[in-house]
Design an enzyme around this catalytic site. Structure first.
Site, short mmCIF file in Angstrom:
data_model
loop_
_atom_site.label_atom_id
_atom_site.label_comp_id
_atom_site.label_asym_id
_atom_site.label_seq_id
_atom_site.Cartn_x
_atom_site.Cartn_y
_atom_site.Cartn_z
N SER A 107 1.24 3.03 16.14
CA SER A 107 0.65 3.67 17.19
C SER A 107 -0.02 4.92 16.74
O SER A 107 0.97 5.65 15.87
CB SER A 107 0.97 3.11 17.99
OG SER A 107 2.29 4.31 18.88
N ARG A 114 0.85 -1.74 -0.12
CA ARG A 114 0.23 0.24 0.09
C ARG A 114 0.76 1.38 0.29
O ARG A 114 0.73 2.26 -0.64
CB ARG A 114 -0.79 -0.02 0.83
CG ARG A 114 -1.92 0.85 1.07
CD ARG A 114 -3.35 0.52 1.75
NE ARG A 114 -2.84 0.88 2.88
CZ ARG A 114 -3.20 0.76 4.62
NH1 ARG A 114 -4.68 0.36 4.03
NH2 ARG A 114 -3.11 1.41 5.93
N GLU A 137 -0.94 7.01 9.32
CA GLU A 137 -1.78 6.22 9.16
C GLU A 137 -1.98 5.21 10.95
O GLU A 137 -0.82 4.51 11.05
CB GLU A 137 -2.36 4.82 7.79
CG GLU A 137 -3.14 4.61 8.15
CD GLU A 137 -3.27 3.03 9.02
OE1 GLU A 137 -4.13 3.14 10.16
OE2 GLU A 137 -3.39 2.18 8.74
#
Length: 494
Positions: A238, A168, A259
């Site tokens: 995180s 991705r 993200e």
């Protein structure tokens, strides 16, 4: 490609992928990759350090001009060929994922298919990078707008999707004409190395991709941030780690995509199709054993259907088959390590002390409770009810196969509870009235909503969140845009 052989020997004896060849770490350091189902060592791999990070940057810098100048059609062909190779090697790649990550083989197979799609999608996007040309509104000259590669990119990926999180990120970077430096998670580096091997087979030039496994991430990433040649940084992990990396990025104003964490609400309205809601709940909660950033974390069920939904959902969770991911019929593999098991237990115990009750629970292999040794890192699939709003698991990512159920009657109160979190990654809404479901979804402060479905990720759609769940989007048209800079020229036009 055979996962057991990969674990035993190929991939340069577990070296770094640097400059188009396998290299041992400069100081010879290595670390062990463990099988979460048994606690045994899968294999040892080289552990990159600061010197390796700098060497990777040098290799990327040498390859950057040629890759940026490579015609988009050629970049597209390489990415599409990689998609074909991943698809052809789906089974061995899935087994490799299960060996180092632990997830059930069916989930690993689904991940490989999903991961490969990023190469196919961005192969198509590579040839659609647009440009603009037009007359200035006041006349006299023309606007020429181009989109160019941002430059050398660096990526840090988590362990929960060792193939998909890598593809991705690197697929859009490569499609845009950018070299990529990838640091996979220390729990799951083997899959990233296998993907690098397939990209090389597909024709990716030497130096365009470097993969640096390491158990000293701060040293490697710190060296990249110190280097002016890194122009884009992408991280999945995180929120706490993301904050630290954002501070480093701010020092040099580095372009970032983040993200981060999630705390997804799963809403079952009074008029929901309960069969669909239970199927969606199992998809949204149990994919990857719940170790997913968009996993349903808080279940809010209307009081009129709460008893029936909980009974059906609990029955489905109790039937989950836990065991080593490669075993026949297993649908729930181990958590990634003993620390993960301990964290989930801690959250469950906190909820129980505050008045929650266990409504349903599956079984785990005997001795597989994440203790030291070879028992494995298992936690049973669990449904909790009467979970109060002050329970920690309603405010922290559970990241495991535990579903806390709360009841609501008033929709305005529901929205307030669902939005009472610093996170805003994903949510799920189930209602037979589609207009009502969409109106409710629009009130939720999240970047993505699954409406009457528990699976929402798609390479062709923008993935990302709001608030402290991140910055930017991955996938979709937005995905390649994150690796492009805009150049505007004012052109005299006689």
């Amino acid at each position: 490609m055979d996962p057991e052989k990969i674990a035993a020997g190929p991939l340069g004896e577990g070296d770094l992928w640097l400059g188009g060849r396998w290299r041992a770490a400069a100081d010879g350091r290595r670390f062990a990759v463990l099988d979460p189902a048994t606690g045994r060592t899968v294999r040892e791999v080289s552990a990159a350090g600061a010197a390796d990070a700098r060497a990777a940057m040098d290799a990327a810098a040498e390859a950057a001009p040629g890759w940026a100048a490579t015609p988009a059609r050629r970049r597209s062909e390489i990415l599409h060929r990689t998609y074909e190779l991943m698809t052809a090697h789906l089974e061995p790649l899935a087994r490799l994922i299960t060996l180092e990550n632990g997830k059930a083989l069916r989930d690993a197979r689904a991940e490989v298919s999903y991961a490969a799609e990023f190469f196919r999608w961005f192969a198509e996007e590579a040839v659609r990078i647009d440009a603009g040309f037009g007359e200035a509104p006041n006349g006299g000259f023309r606007h020429l707008v181009q989109h160019r590669p941002v430059g050398i990119t660096a990526h840090v990926t988590p362990w929960n999707f060792p193939a998909a999180m890598a593809t991705r990120k690197i697929a859009p970077a490569l499609a845009a004409g950018c070299p990529a430096l990838l640091k996979p998670a220390p729990d799951t580096p083997l899959t990233a190395l296998a993907v690098a091997e397939l990209l090389a087979e597909a024709g990716l030039p030497d130096g365009v991709l470097q993969v640096l496994p390491t158990d000293r991430a701060a040293e490697v990433v710190g060296a990249w941030f110190e280097d002016e040649r890194m122009r884009k940084f992408s991280f999945t992990g995180s929120t706490a780690t993301g904050r630290l990396l954002l501070r480093q990025a701010a020092e040099r104003v580095v372009n970032v995509t983040m993200e981060l964490g999630g705390n997804a609400p799963f809403v079952v309205c009074a008029d929901a199709d309960l069969d669909a809601a239970v199927r969606g709940a199992m998809d949204a909660k149990m994919r990857g054993g719940g170790q997913v950033c968009i996993a349903a974390n808080r279940f809010y069920v209307h009081a009129s259907v709460a008893e029936e939904f909980t009974a059906r959902f609990g029955a489905a969770m109790a039937e989950v088959v836990a065991g080593p991911g490669l075993a026949e019929g297993v649908t729930l593999g181990p958590l990634v390590n003993p620390a993960a098991v301990a964290k989930v237990r801690e959250l469950v115990d906190d909820a129980l002390t505050r008045g929650a009750r266990i409504a349903a629970q599956g079984a785990v292999p005997e001795g597989g409770q994440g203790e030291p040794g070879e028992q494995g890192c298992f936690h049973p699939a669990t449904v909790l009810v009467d979970v109060p709003d002050d329970a920690r698991m309603l405010h922290e990512e559970v990241f495991g196969p535990v579903a806390p159920v709360s009841v609501f009657t008033d929709e305005d109160e529901l929205v307030a509870r669902a939005n009472a979190t610093p996170y805003g990654l994903a949510a799920y809404v189930f209602s037979r009235d589609l207009a009502h479901a969409v109106r409710l979804a629009e009130r939720l402060e999240v970047g993505m909503v699954g409406v009457n479905r528990g699976l929402l990720s798609d390479p062709a759609a923008p993935f990302g969140g709001v608030k402290q769940s991140g910055l930017g989007r991955e996938g979709g048209r937005e995905g390649i845009g994150a690796f492009l800079e805009t150049t505007y020229m004012a052109v005299d036009w006689p």
